[in-house]
Design a protein around this motif. Structure first.
Motif, PDB file in Angstrom:
ATOM      1  N   GLU A  39       0.828  -1.210   0.000  1.00 38.57           N
ATOM      2  CA  GLU A  39       0.000   0.000   0.000  1.00 38.57           C
ATOM      3  C   GLU A  39       0.857   1.253   0.000  1.00 38.57           C
ATOM      4  O   GLU A  39       0.545   2.233  -0.677  1.00 38.57           O
ATOM      5  CB  GLU A  39      -0.916   0.019   1.228  1.00 38.57           C
ATOM      6  CG  GLU A  39      -2.018  -0.996   1.178  1.00 38.57           C
ATOM      7  CD  GLU A  39      -2.846  -1.041   2.455  1.00 38.57           C
ATOM      8  OE1 GLU A  39      -2.749  -0.106   3.291  1.00 38.57           O
ATOM      9  OE2 GLU A  39      -3.598  -2.016   2.613  1.00 38.57           O
ATOM     10  N   SER A  40       1.955   1.236   0.760  1.00 40.09           N
ATOM     11  CA  SER A  40       2.799   2.426   0.882  1.00 40.09           C
ATOM     12  C   SER A  40       3.395   2.838  -0.464  1.00 40.09           C
ATOM     13  O   SER A  40       3.586   4.032  -0.723  1.00 40.09           O
ATOM     14  CB  SER A  40       3.899   2.197   1.911  1.00 40.09           C
ATOM     15  OG  SER A  40       4.693   1.082   1.548  1.00 40.09           O
ATOM     16  N   VAL A  41       3.666   1.884  -1.334  1.00 38.82           N
ATOM     17  CA  VAL A  41       4.214   2.194  -2.658  1.00 38.82           C
ATOM     18  C   VAL A  41       3.155   2.911  -3.488  1.00 38.82           C
ATOM     19  O   VAL A  41       3.423   3.954  -4.110  1.00 38.82           O
ATOM     20  CB  VAL A  41       4.686   0.907  -3.377  1.00 38.82           C
ATOM     21  CG1 VAL A  41       5.099   1.202  -4.817  1.00 38.82           C
ATOM     22  CG2 VAL A  41       5.815   0.255  -2.606  1.00 38.82           C
ATOM     23  N   VAL A  88      -8.691   9.853   0.289  1.00 38.01           N
ATOM     24  CA  VAL A  88      -8.329   8.654  -0.467  1.00 38.01           C
ATOM     25  C   VAL A  88      -7.788   7.615   0.506  1.00 38.01           C
ATOM     26  O   VAL A  88      -6.825   7.872   1.227  1.00 38.01           O
ATOM     27  CB  VAL A  88      -7.269   8.956  -1.550  1.00 38.01           C
ATOM     28  CG1 VAL A  88      -6.918   7.686  -2.324  1.00 38.01           C
ATOM     29  CG2 VAL A  88      -7.752  10.048  -2.489  1.00 38.01           C
ATOM     30  N   GLU A  89      -8.432   6.450   0.514  1.00 38.13           N
ATOM     31  CA  GLU A  89      -7.966   5.323   1.328  1.00 38.13           C
ATOM     32  C   GLU A  89      -7.453   4.252   0.371  1.00 38.13           C
ATOM     33  O   GLU A  89      -8.175   3.807  -0.531  1.00 38.13           O
ATOM     34  CB  GLU A  89      -9.104   4.775   2.184  1.00 38.13           C
ATOM     35  CG  GLU A  89      -8.727   3.595   3.054  1.00 38.13           C
ATOM     36  CD  GLU A  89      -7.658   3.914   4.107  1.00 38.13           C
ATOM     37  OE1 GLU A  89      -6.997   2.961   4.548  1.00 38.13           O
ATOM     38  OE2 GLU A  89      -7.484   5.091   4.491  1.00 38.13           O
ATOM     39  N   ILE A  90      -6.201   3.864   0.563  1.00 41.33           N
ATOM     40  CA  ILE A  90      -5.543   2.927  -0.343  1.00 41.33           C
ATOM     41  C   ILE A  90      -5.421   1.565   0.319  1.00 41.33           C
ATOM     42  O   ILE A  90      -5.029   1.455   1.477  1.00 41.33           O
ATOM     43  CB  ILE A  90      -4.151   3.469  -0.731  1.00 41.33           C
ATOM     44  CG1 ILE A  90      -4.329   4.772  -1.508  1.00 41.33           C
ATOM     45  CG2 ILE A  90      -3.360   2.429  -1.533  1.00 41.33           C
ATOM     46  CD1 ILE A  90      -3.052   5.540  -1.708  1.00 41.33           C
ATOM     47  N   LYS A  91      -5.757   0.545  -0.448  1.00 36.23           N
ATOM     48  CA  LYS A  91      -5.612  -0.839   0.000  1.00 36.23           C
ATOM     49  C   LYS A  91      -4.825  -1.615  -1.053  1.00 36.23           C
ATOM     50  O   LYS A  91      -4.796  -1.252  -2.227  1.00 36.23           O
ATOM     51  CB  LYS A  91      -6.987  -1.510   0.181  1.00 36.23           C
ATOM     52  CG  LYS A  91      -7.903  -0.830   1.183  1.00 36.23           C
ATOM     53  CD  LYS A  91      -7.390  -0.966   2.578  1.00 36.23           C
ATOM     54  CE  LYS A  91      -8.346  -0.344   3.581  1.00 36.23           C
ATOM     55  NZ  LYS A  91      -7.726  -0.144   4.878  1.00 36.23           N
ATOM     56  N   ASN A 120      -8.495  -0.251  -4.105  1.00 37.37           N
ATOM     57  CA  ASN A 120      -7.723  -1.465  -3.891  1.00 37.37           C
ATOM     58  C   ASN A 120      -6.867  -1.716  -5.130  1.00 37.37           C
ATOM     59  O   ASN A 120      -7.371  -2.096  -6.181  1.00 37.37           O
ATOM     60  CB  ASN A 120      -8.645  -2.657  -3.633  1.00 37.37           C
ATOM     61  CG  ASN A 120      -7.870  -3.925  -3.361  1.00 37.37           C
ATOM     62  OD1 ASN A 120      -6.667  -3.893  -3.098  1.00 37.37           O
ATOM     63  ND2 ASN A 120      -8.547  -5.058  -3.429  1.00 37.37           N
ATOM     64  N   PHE A 121      -5.571  -1.481  -4.992  1.00 38.31           N
ATOM     65  CA  PHE A 121      -4.666  -1.627  -6.123  1.00 38.31           C
ATOM     66  C   PHE A 121      -4.327  -3.084  -6.421  1.00 38.31           C
ATOM     67  O   PHE A 121      -3.712  -3.364  -7.447  1.00 38.31           O
ATOM     68  CB  PHE A 121      -3.374  -0.835  -5.873  1.00 38.31           C
ATOM     69  CG  PHE A 121      -3.506   0.631  -6.145  1.00 38.31           C
ATOM     70  CD1 PHE A 121      -3.294   1.145  -7.417  1.00 38.31           C
ATOM     71  CD2 PHE A 121      -3.846   1.514  -5.134  1.00 38.31           C
ATOM     72  CE1 PHE A 121      -3.410   2.498  -7.682  1.00 38.31           C
ATOM     73  CE2 PHE A 121      -3.962   2.864  -5.378  1.00 38.31           C
ATOM     74  CZ  PHE A 121      -3.750   3.365  -6.661  1.00 38.31           C
ATOM     75  N   ASN A 122      -4.710  -4.007  -5.563  1.00 40.55           N
ATOM     76  CA  ASN A 122      -4.364  -5.418  -5.756  1.00 40.55           C
ATOM     77  C   ASN A 122      -5.426  -6.135  -6.593  1.00 40.55           C
ATOM     78  O   ASN A 122      -5.965  -7.162  -6.203  1.00 40.55           O
ATOM     79  CB  ASN A 122      -4.174  -6.113  -4.406  1.00 40.55           C
ATOM     80  CG  ASN A 122      -3.427  -7.419  -4.566  1.00 40.55           C
ATOM     81  OD1 ASN A 122      -2.539  -7.529  -5.400  1.00 40.55           O
ATOM     82  ND2 ASN A 122      -3.788  -8.414  -3.776  1.00 40.55           N
ATOM     83  N   THR A 123      -5.746  -5.550  -7.751  1.00 41.97           N
ATOM     84  CA  THR A 123      -6.711  -6.139  -8.673  1.00 41.97           C
ATOM     85  C   THR A 123      -6.118  -6.104 -10.076  1.00 41.97           C
ATOM     86  O   THR A 123      -5.284  -5.241 -10.383  1.00 41.97           O
ATOM     87  CB  THR A 123      -8.043  -5.344  -8.684  1.00 41.97           C
ATOM     88  OG1 THR A 123      -7.757  -3.988  -9.045  1.00 41.97           O
ATOM     89  CG2 THR A 123      -8.735  -5.386  -7.339  1.00 41.97           C
ATOM     90  N   LEU A 124      -6.556  -7.020 -10.918  1.00 43.69           N
ATOM     91  CA  LEU A 124      -6.086  -7.009 -12.297  1.00 43.69           C
ATOM     92  C   LEU A 124      -6.636  -5.801 -13.042  1.00 43.69           C
ATOM     93  O   LEU A 124      -5.947  -5.173 -13.839  1.00 43.69           O
ATOM     94  CB  LEU A 124      -6.480  -8.297 -13.015  1.00 43.69           C
ATOM     95  CG  LEU A 124      -5.719  -9.548 -12.567  1.00 43.69           C
ATOM     96  CD1 LEU A 124      -6.241 -10.776 -13.292  1.00 43.69           C
ATOM     97  CD2 LEU A 124      -4.225  -9.374 -12.792  1.00 43.69           C
TER      98      LEU A 124
END
Length: 135
Positions: A39-41, A88-91, A120-124
């Protein structure tokens, strides 16, 4: 009380403009980096893109809770506050859950900001991990 894409008319144009900049930057970051990082990246890269586009960005800012007239610094922090208008909340997790939506709505309420994004950046496909929330 909250919703997504259909509630743009409830948010002032200046706020929606910042929201559009956040969405554009988030999609650019995801296009370049893809899923699978911390997430920090994503937070750092998104903040840099927004700053480069001329917006002010505050990172990891504490938001106090008020309870019965008393201000409590209970240690919750929003990932990004953009132009003091958009939270903005980042996951970077397997899947978003209702608790994550509740978290952003709480941040909106206590920060007195009306528009927030849960990303959520952990998606295709980033659109599968993207929620726009209005309070």
């Amino acid at each position: 009380m909250h919703g997504d894409h259909g509630e743009t008319e409830r948010v002032p144009t200046a706020v929606n403009d910042v929201g559009t900049a956040v969405m554009d930057a988030a999609f650019a970051v995801h296009r370049e980096l893809g899923p699978g990082l911390l997430e920090s990246v994503y937070e750092h890269c998104l903040a840099q893109d927004l700053i480069r586009s001329g917006l002010s960005v505050e990172r990891q800012i504490g938001v106090p809770v008020s309870y019965q007239g008393e201000r409590l610094d209970v240690g919750f922090r929003l990932d990004l506050l953009v132009d003091r208008k958009v939270v903005v909340e980042i996951k970077a997790i397997d899947a978003l859950a209702s608790i994550h939506t509740a978290q952003v709505l709480t941040y909106l309420r206590f920060s007195q900001v009306r528009l927030g994004f849960l990303i959520n950046f952990n998606t295709l496909r980033l659109q599968d991990g993207f929620r726009r929330l209005v309070l």
